[in-house]
Design an enzyme around this catalytic site. Structure first.
Site, PDB file in Angstrom:
ATOM      1  N   ASP A  82      37.758  36.241  32.503  1.00  8.86           N
ATOM      2  CA  ASP A  82      38.439  35.299  31.615  1.00  8.86           C
ATOM      3  C   ASP A  82      38.444  33.907  32.253  1.00  8.86           C
ATOM      4  OD1 ASP A  82      39.013  37.502  30.064  1.00  8.86           O
ATOM      5  OD2 ASP A  82      40.977  37.803  30.988  1.00  8.86           O
TER       6      ASP A  82
HETATM    7  N1  URA Z   1      40.644  42.064  33.261  1.00  5.68           N
HETATM    8  C1  URA Z   1      41.184  41.006  32.636  1.00  5.68           C
HETATM    9  O1  URA Z   1      42.206  41.143  31.963  1.00  5.68           O
HETATM   10  N2  URA Z   1      40.579  39.821  32.755  1.00  5.68           N
HETATM   11  C2  URA Z   1      39.488  39.606  33.511  1.00  5.68           C
HETATM   12  O2  URA Z   1      39.004  38.474  33.606  1.00  5.68           O
HETATM   13  C3  URA Z   1      38.942  40.725  34.156  1.00  5.68           C
HETATM   14  C4  URA Z   1      39.532  41.941  34.016  1.00  5.68           C
END
Ligand code: URA
Length: 242
Positions: free
Chosen positions: A106
């Site tokens: 993310d």
């Molecule tokens: N899980 C998440 O919630 N976000 C990420 O970026 C990676 C794993």
């Protein structure tokens, strides 16, 4: 062993369009073994090939495998919409080579991100069948409790998943911090699992993929490096369980 004309070698390394590569060669900007090569048709053996361009040394790479310590507010997409894209942290030639992130983080998740222009490798590593474990350090909004750890280990139901998802490992490492290892790579998985267990993810860092750790790479945030075969092996060869 692979043999290519010099213009194709340059193009394959992301130096630019074929026409531009030919011009650089004709201008005497490319040298092999210290000798300028001005004929773009020259056939060269790419095995272990080193050449210079504008006096800077290049090592020929058929494919590139990259580890990046991703900072916050960077999108993994090649076409980012709200934040700078991950390619903005890499040299331009890697963009030309069309490197892609292997799986995504993310925009607000930091830590280990792999990228490659090897589609087969990308596909193999991101395949759900591979179960390459990924370790995260998650900071929680509410205090961590034994009940939270137990739920994450037993499995929590996410609304669009057919079955509960469980962490492969999960330990408390601070009043509001856990280390969690996931074998799957579902969308926002850590955040959604924490939310489903009644907490909230305040910050998230990926610290390892397979046996490749961010610590061992020693990359500061925003830094990247090529992964050579010894480190790639840490992704490919999972030790047998038990
Ligand atoms: N899980 C998440 O919630 N976000 C990420 O970026 C990676 C794993």
């Amino acid at each position: 062993m692979s043999k290519l004309t010099l213009d194709r070698v340059l193009q394959s390394q992301g130096i630019g369009a074929r026409k531009w590569c030919r011009q650089l060669i004709a201008d005497g900007e490319v040298a092999i073994g210290g000798v300028a090569v001005t004929d773009f048709r020259k056939i060269v053996d790419t095995e272990g090939l080193r050449f210079t361009l504008f006096g800077e040394e290049w090592l020929y790479r058929e494919h590139v495998y990259i580890a990046l310590n991703k900072p916050r507010d960077i999108e993994c997409s090649r076409k980012p919409s709200h934040h700078p894209g991950v390619l903005s942290l890499l040299p331009e030639e890697l963009g030309w080579r069309e490197v892609q992130a292997i799986g995504r983080l993310d925009h607000d998740t930091t830590g280990l991100l792999l990228l490659t222009d090897d589609g087969t490798f990308n596909h193999a590593l991101s395949s759900p069948k591979r179960h390459v474990p990924k370790r995260y350090l998650a900071t929680t909004a509410e205090a961590v409790t034994p009940g939270l750890i137990a739920q994450l280990l037993e499995g929590v139901q996410l609304h669009d998943e057919p079955a509960p998802l469980a962490a492969r490992e999960c330990v408390q490492v601070g009043p509001c911090q856990i280390e969690i290892v996931l074998a799957q790579g579902k969308y926002h998985q850590v955040k959604r699992m924490l939310a489903a267990a009644g907490n909230h993810c305040a910050a998230l860092q990926r610290t390892s993929i397979g046996r490749l750790t961010l610590d061992a790479l020693g990359l500061a945030e925003g830094e990247w490096c090529y992964l050579e075969p010894d480190r790639l092996a840490l992704l490919r060869d999972e030790p047998a369980p038990g």
